[in-house]
Design an enzyme around this catalytic site. Structure first.
Site, mmCIF file in Angstrom:
data_model
loop_
_atom_site.group_PDB
_atom_site.id
_atom_site.type_symbol
_atom_site.label_atom_id
_atom_site.label_comp_id
_atom_site.label_asym_id
_atom_site.label_seq_id
_atom_site.Cartn_x
_atom_site.Cartn_y
_atom_site.Cartn_z
ATOM 1 N N ASP A 116 -82.877 -38.760 -78.436
ATOM 2 C CA ASP A 116 -84.163 -38.960 -79.092
ATOM 3 C C ASP A 116 -84.006 -40.072 -80.118
ATOM 4 O O ASP A 116 -83.336 -39.904 -81.138
ATOM 5 C CB ASP A 116 -84.622 -37.662 -79.758
ATOM 6 C CG ASP A 116 -86.037 -37.771 -80.304
ATOM 7 O OD1 ASP A 116 -86.632 -38.861 -80.179
ATOM 8 O OD2 ASP A 116 -86.540 -36.776 -80.850
ATOM 9 N N LYS A 235 -90.984 -54.527 -84.229
ATOM 10 C CA LYS A 235 -90.576 -55.359 -83.093
ATOM 11 C C LYS A 235 -89.852 -56.624 -83.554
ATOM 12 O O LYS A 235 -88.828 -57.013 -82.967
ATOM 13 C CB LYS A 235 -91.811 -55.727 -82.261
ATOM 14 C CG LYS A 235 -92.371 -54.588 -81.432
ATOM 15 C CD LYS A 235 -91.379 -54.167 -80.366
ATOM 16 C CE LYS A 235 -91.944 -53.110 -79.450
ATOM 17 N NZ LYS A 235 -90.984 -52.705 -78.389
ATOM 18 N N SER A 283 -99.896 -51.046 -69.620
ATOM 19 C CA SER A 283 -98.846 -50.117 -70.039
ATOM 20 C C SER A 283 -99.445 -49.048 -70.947
ATOM 21 O O SER A 283 -100.638 -49.061 -71.278
ATOM 22 C CB SER A 283 -97.744 -50.875 -70.780
ATOM 23 O OG SER A 283 -98.258 -51.494 -71.945
#
Length: 446
Positions: A116, A235, A283
């Site tokens: 996880d 990101k 997506s």
């Protein structure tokens, strides 16, 4: 049926076919335009092939149904690669996905492991178990295709969701947990033999162009929560951390460089790191963005109204997977070709690449990618913050365990003791005093 239409046109003319003018002048041009637009916007396809038998890859985000990760996993398994698919949920869906992938590809070397990325202790358990094998495990590549995006509009925009460690969920999954996994696996990556072509592929997002860097506080623990701000920063920071990690893997960190200056050999594995921009595709992130996390918007707005346009102008998960497959298969990232391309690297680091639409880009479009000092500070502070978060989480777990054990053995409040209990306590004290007196008399006799 087509033969009957053709013969009717030849012998009887076009007048014998009903609605021929409508079909020729309206329907056929529209269909041709749709096919041309779909072909033009589907993106470039990977043309490279590679034998993957005997190679071992770690994959994240591979269990997305009909998504980019599932397409990459299918293609790798079809070529005979051994896959270790990391998943945060070891449920029936994951088990069925693995079994179905084995049957379709006739490849039994596909396994799922629990990891996880929103839980740093889970990441550490997997990484240490991988490294602590008696025989060093082979590793040919790590493909990171996971992602987490929270709604960016309405009230949910200001609802901060945190991980088990108290870090904002998008930052935890997209950046902190991913970096922690790679940083822990760094010894395993560096220990691979020089003739082995090891490739690290990270799938980023166009949102990183809007992101900012927080080198003093990489986890953004002191920043006001705005969903798209955290997502874009996660990101961008992960891409910068990957560049610094690649620099340390290829060149070495400060300790290794100093040791090499003294005469020690600096081990250099054959490693290439690629940041991939798969482009806009249908997506889970796009569905979350359009629906804003609500079911009614997903059914009405995404599936009902916008889906025909999305199908026409936006590629599917298979199309987005082509750039990742290109990064895994292309011979341009092999050691011989990397050495022949000396001086032409994007960042001046051999093997660090930026791929868009199956093409190596000549440069990055953010100035932070060329700031080595910024990347080093970000890397070091991220390591410190992760260490601090792990210590705090471990302390909380220990504090939660202690009260449960103490409450079983000791009463909660002394005031609630009844008279019989207090008498028993006093009697025990009196017995202890008598025993101590006897022991003193015995000592005096001796």
């Amino acid at each position: 049926m087509p033969l009957n239409i053709f013969t009717a046109v030849v012998f009887n003319g076009t007048d014998s076919i009903p609605h021929f003018d409508l079909m020729v002048y309206r329907i056929i041009p529209i269909l041709s335009s749709i096919i041309f637009i779909k072909w033009l916007l589907k993106g470039k396809k990977n043309i490279w092939e590679r034998n993957m038998h005997g190679k071992v890859f770690i994959l994240t985000g591979a269990t997305s149904t009909n998504g980019m990760g599932a397409s990459v996993a299918y293609d790798l398994a079809l070529r005979g690669a051994q896959l270790i698919i990391l998943s945060s949920k070891m449920d029936e869906f994951t088990n069925d996905f693995i079994m179905d992938l084995r049957e379709k590809t006739e490849n039994e070397l596909i396994y799922s492991e629990y990891c996880d990325l929103s839980d740093l202790s889970s990441v550490r358990k997997f990484a240490t178990a991988w490294i602590d094998n008696i025989t060093p495990r082979r590793l040919d590549g790590i493909v990171l295709m996971h992602g987490e995006m929270q709604p960016i509009m309405g009230k949910k925009r200001y609802e901060k969701h945190t991980s088990k460690d108290g870090v904002e969920l998008q930052m935890s999954i997209n950046c902190v947990g991913t970096f922690h996994l790679l940083n822990l696996l760094k010894p395993c990556i560096k220990s691979q033999p020089p003739d082995r072509d090891v490739r690290i592929v990270y799938s980023t997002c166009i949102w990183q162009a809007l992101g900012n860097v927080f080198p003093e506080d990489p986890c953004m623990s002191q920043e006001k929560f705005i969903s798209h701000k955290f997502y874009s920063a996660s990101k961008l920071q992960m891409s910068l951390l990957l560049v610094e990690l690649h620099r340390q893997l290829v060149v070495g960190d400060e300790k290794e460089v100093k040791g090499a200056e003294k005469g020690d050999k600096l081990t250099k594995a054959n490693i290439s790191t690629t940041i991939v921009q798969p482009g806009i595709m249908r997506s889970g992130t796009l569905r979350r963005l359009i629906s804003n996390g609500t079911v009614w918007a997903l059914l009405v707005l995404y599936a009902g109204i916008l889906y025909p346009f999305l199908w026409l102008f936006i590629k599917n998960g298979h199309g987005g997977a082509q750039s990742i497959l290109y990064s895994l298969y292309t011979p341009e990232f092999e050691k011989i070709n990397i050495e022949s391309m000396e001086g032409k690297f994007t960042l001046g680091i051999p093997g660090c690449n930026y791929v868009i639409n199956c093409n190596i880009q000549p440069k990055f479009y953010k100035k932070e990618f060329y700031d080595v000092a910024l990347q080093s500070v970000l890397y070091n502070n991220m390591c410190k913050q992760i260490e601090h978060v792990e210590k705090v989480t471990a302390a909380k777990k220990n504090s939660e365990k202690k009260p449960t054990s103490e409450t079983k053995d000791e009463p909660k409040n002394d005031e609630n003791l009844d008279e019989s209990a207090t008498k028993a306590v006093n009697n025990n004290k009196g017995k202890k005093k008598k025993q101590s007196g006897k022991s003193k008399n015995q000592k005096s006799k001796w």
